[in-house]
Design a protein around this motif. Sequence first.
Motif, PDB file in Angstrom:
ATOM      1  N   ARG A   1       0.801  -1.001   0.063  1.00 47.73           N
ATOM      2  CA  ARG A   1       0.001   0.109  -0.034  1.00 47.73           C
ATOM      3  C   ARG A   1       0.978   1.317   0.044  1.00 47.73           C
ATOM      4  O   ARG A   1       0.475   2.081  -0.797  1.00 47.73           O
ATOM      5  CB  ARG A   1      -0.888   0.030   1.275  1.00 47.73           C
ATOM      6  CG  ARG A   1      -2.013   1.332   1.147  1.00 47.73           C
ATOM      7  CD  ARG A   1      -2.566   1.016   2.464  1.00 47.73           C
ATOM      8  NE  ARG A   1      -3.931   1.849   2.459  1.00 47.73           N
ATOM      9  CZ  ARG A   1      -4.855   1.981   3.291  1.00 47.73           C
ATOM     10  NH1 ARG A   1      -4.353   1.380   4.538  1.00 47.73           N
ATOM     11  NH2 ARG A   1      -5.572   2.972   3.345  1.00 47.73           N
ATOM     12  N   LEU A   2       1.956   1.305   0.923  1.00 46.72           N
ATOM     13  CA  LEU A   2       2.796   2.387   0.797  1.00 46.72           C
ATOM     14  C   LEU A   2       3.611   2.631  -0.349  1.00 46.72           C
ATOM     15  O   LEU A   2       3.599   3.662  -1.044  1.00 46.72           O
ATOM     16  CB  LEU A   2       3.854   2.233   1.926  1.00 46.72           C
ATOM     17  CG  LEU A   2       4.833   3.560   2.104  1.00 46.72           C
ATOM     18  CD1 LEU A   2       4.430   4.680   2.339  1.00 46.72           C
ATOM     19  CD2 LEU A   2       5.840   3.127   3.163  1.00 46.72           C
TER      20      LEU A   2
ATOM     21  N   THR B   1       1.209   3.644  -3.126  1.00 53.53           N
ATOM     22  CA  THR B   1       0.682   5.151  -2.917  1.00 53.53           C
ATOM     23  C   THR B   1       1.966   6.191  -3.291  1.00 53.53           C
ATOM     24  O   THR B   1       1.614   7.174  -3.976  1.00 53.53           O
ATOM     25  CB  THR B   1       0.472   5.592  -1.533  1.00 53.53           C
ATOM     26  OG1 THR B   1      -0.644   4.484  -1.139  1.00 53.53           O
ATOM     27  CG2 THR B   1      -0.238   6.882  -1.269  1.00 53.53           C
TER      28      THR B   1
ATOM     29  N   ALA C   1      -0.823   9.113  -5.797  1.00 56.60           N
ATOM     30  CA  ALA C   1      -2.055   9.487  -5.084  1.00 56.60           C
ATOM     31  C   ALA C   1      -2.536   8.036  -4.351  1.00 56.60           C
ATOM     32  O   ALA C   1      -2.213   7.072  -4.852  1.00 56.60           O
ATOM     33  CB  ALA C   1      -3.017  10.117  -6.131  1.00 56.60           C
ATOM     34  N   SER C   2      -3.669   8.131  -3.513  1.00 56.50           N
ATOM     35  CA  SER C   2      -3.941   7.002  -2.808  1.00 56.50           C
ATOM     36  C   SER C   2      -4.994   6.385  -3.568  1.00 56.50           C
ATOM     37  O   SER C   2      -5.117   5.130  -3.465  1.00 56.50           O
ATOM     38  CB  SER C   2      -4.492   7.378  -1.338  1.00 56.50           C
ATOM     39  OG  SER C   2      -5.639   8.360  -1.556  1.00 56.50           O
ATOM     40  N   LYS C   3      -5.895   7.173  -4.170  1.00 51.20           N
ATOM     41  CA  LYS C   3      -6.987   6.551  -4.937  1.00 51.20           C
ATOM     42  C   LYS C   3      -6.664   5.528  -6.104  1.00 51.20           C
ATOM     43  O   LYS C   3      -6.907   4.417  -6.193  1.00 51.20           O
ATOM     44  CB  LYS C   3      -8.064   7.478  -5.653  1.00 51.20           C
ATOM     45  CG  LYS C   3      -9.326   6.799  -6.244  1.00 51.20           C
ATOM     46  CD  LYS C   3     -10.246   7.898  -6.691  1.00 51.20           C
ATOM     47  CE  LYS C   3     -11.272   7.332  -7.182  1.00 51.20           C
ATOM     48  NZ  LYS C   3     -12.333   8.578  -7.793  1.00 51.20           N
TER      49      LYS C   3
ATOM     50  N   ALA D   1      -3.782   4.155  -6.234  1.00 50.45           N
ATOM     51  CA  ALA D   1      -3.034   3.055  -5.627  1.00 50.45           C
ATOM     52  C   ALA D   1      -3.682   1.895  -5.130  1.00 50.45           C
ATOM     53  O   ALA D   1      -3.756   0.762  -5.253  1.00 50.45           O
ATOM     54  CB  ALA D   1      -2.109   3.524  -4.519  1.00 50.45           C
ATOM     55  N   GLU D   2      -5.185   2.519  -4.484  1.00 52.34           N
ATOM     56  CA  GLU D   2      -5.945   1.289  -3.990  1.00 52.34           C
ATOM     57  C   GLU D   2      -6.432   0.597  -5.186  1.00 52.34           C
ATOM     58  O   GLU D   2      -6.805  -0.754  -4.929  1.00 52.34           O
ATOM     59  CB  GLU D   2      -7.204   2.145  -3.366  1.00 52.34           C
ATOM     60  CG  GLU D   2      -6.737   2.909  -2.167  1.00 52.34           C
ATOM     61  CD  GLU D   2      -6.127   1.800  -0.941  1.00 52.34           C
ATOM     62  OE1 GLU D   2      -6.542   0.774  -0.831  1.00 52.34           O
ATOM     63  OE2 GLU D   2      -5.632   2.312   0.241  1.00 52.34           O
TER      64      GLU D   2
ATOM     65  N   SER E   1       2.272  13.918  -8.263  1.00 60.86           N
ATOM     66  CA  SER E   1       1.880  13.483  -6.914  1.00 60.86           C
ATOM     67  C   SER E   1       1.178  14.499  -6.393  1.00 60.86           C
ATOM     68  O   SER E   1       1.192  15.793  -6.835  1.00 60.86           O
ATOM     69  CB  SER E   1       3.295  13.219  -6.205  1.00 60.86           C
ATOM     70  OG  SER E   1       4.143  12.267  -6.730  1.00 60.86           O
TER      71      SER E   1
ATOM     72  N   VAL F   1       1.302  13.146   0.070  1.00 59.00           N
ATOM     73  CA  VAL F   1       1.858  11.834  -0.199  1.00 59.00           C
ATOM     74  C   VAL F   1       3.030  11.533   0.519  1.00 59.00           C
ATOM     75  O   VAL F   1       3.850  12.096   0.614  1.00 59.00           O
ATOM     76  CB  VAL F   1       2.171  11.715  -1.835  1.00 59.00           C
ATOM     77  CG1 VAL F   1       2.731  10.337  -2.056  1.00 59.00           C
ATOM     78  CG2 VAL F   1       0.835  11.746  -2.615  1.00 59.00           C
TER      79      VAL F   1
END
Length: 476
Positions: free
Chosen positions: A26-27, A30, A35-37, A39-40, A82, A86
């Motif tokens: 996950r890290l 990301t 970005a987190s979205k 990455a998920e 980015s 982040v």
Amino acid sequence: MTAPSAPVSSPPAIAAFVRGVGQRARLLATVQAGASKPAEQALAAVARVFATEAGQWPIAQWPQQYWRLLLATPHLRHPGPSEPGVPLPGIARLPPVQRAAFLLQLVAELDDATAATALGTSVGTYQDAIRDGLPRDALGQPDLDVWRAWRSAVQRAFATAEPAPATLVAGARTEPVARPADSTPAKNRPAKMTLADDANPEAGPHRHVHWLWLGVVICVLAFATTFFLHPAGRAVIERWTATIQVEPLPAADAPKARFDAGDAALYPDHALLAAPEEAAHTSQLALLSWLAVNSEDPRAADVVRLPVILAPVVRAGMDPAREAAGLAARQRQWDALPARVRGLRRGQWQAWRALTALERIQLRRLEQRWRALDPQEQQILRERFLAQPSDARNGWWLGPALGRDWPRIHALFALVDAAERDALLQLLRQTDTEGWDVLARLAQITPPEARAQLRTELLAQAPSQRGAWLRAQLAR
């Protein structure tokens, strides 16, 4: 004949593996995606694909295949800019390929071979990406302080990260846990009571406050009494009440010397510029070291057996004024060079001075024979030298003796602290053939996060005990 064992790549095993790497994945995703979205989304897609394809690979290949699939997703292969906030902003600013190389090293904690396979490149190219992506210090060398800061930032990110969502784990199912319903309406439920209220319902919240303050006053009085009666306390009171006498200090003596900014001896690169003939050999140190071991001319690899005079050479007839003028001119030319070029030449000079006296004499004589070759012969030899992997080429900067076996121990000694460099070079020069074989084996089996500790413990051993200690580490 025994029956073949059943495959262990069952759905629970796959789910356990993905769950085990979930926080690191996950890290990494990301930071790589910016970005987190996205990455998920990449993690969810890889979890589905890995769950269906992991059964065709041995378990030993799961790490490289998982990270290969993750880095191959569109969000990570072509990341966007980015977003603010982040994690690991220093790594997130790197180009995508170098960013992925650092993340596989620091976040996924893969060895060089596994990380190179995950990126679909060679080990040498992967190591070049790490080396080129690391910022340079004031001397133009890779800044190991930045490396340590990034590694610490990764550990902090792990410590503060939230657990990976269960939907990103292969085979995971999340269902709400049913809670027993309370048939008593909320308005009819009795209010919560403490133990004190249950014992005395009419007691107020400040029932014992005045007793608390009385206890505080008694403690303060007891402490004050002890302070005034104790000898140390009386000594402190006497110092407070003593009269302070003030007397002027005597006049300061004149300084014996003052700093002279124009003194050439104080110039940071004075040693390099004061020996131009010696510095001229440094640019081809790696090539000459390689020729000393691999040259077809048997005389090229001969160790000079003449007595070595280590006293400084005095050039007779040199005019001091003329020499000072020449040094000043070289300083002006040096200051005009780009900072990266000066850093490169400083590193070459330090590598040359780290050689033994016999090696420097050997390479000086070899350079004379090198200059006598035809340009075509020089080009052929230079192409053979450049055809080596990058770690092998870099190892020749340590001289002929260490450069020959450097690729075997490169993984263990590639990145070391500057304070340990001289001690480690001396240790390697004193190591025998058996010790080199043990170090080569340890370089293969020691994980990246344990290499620094191994080097520290190795330097702490007495020279007579290092061989036995190394063999003991190999037997563990």
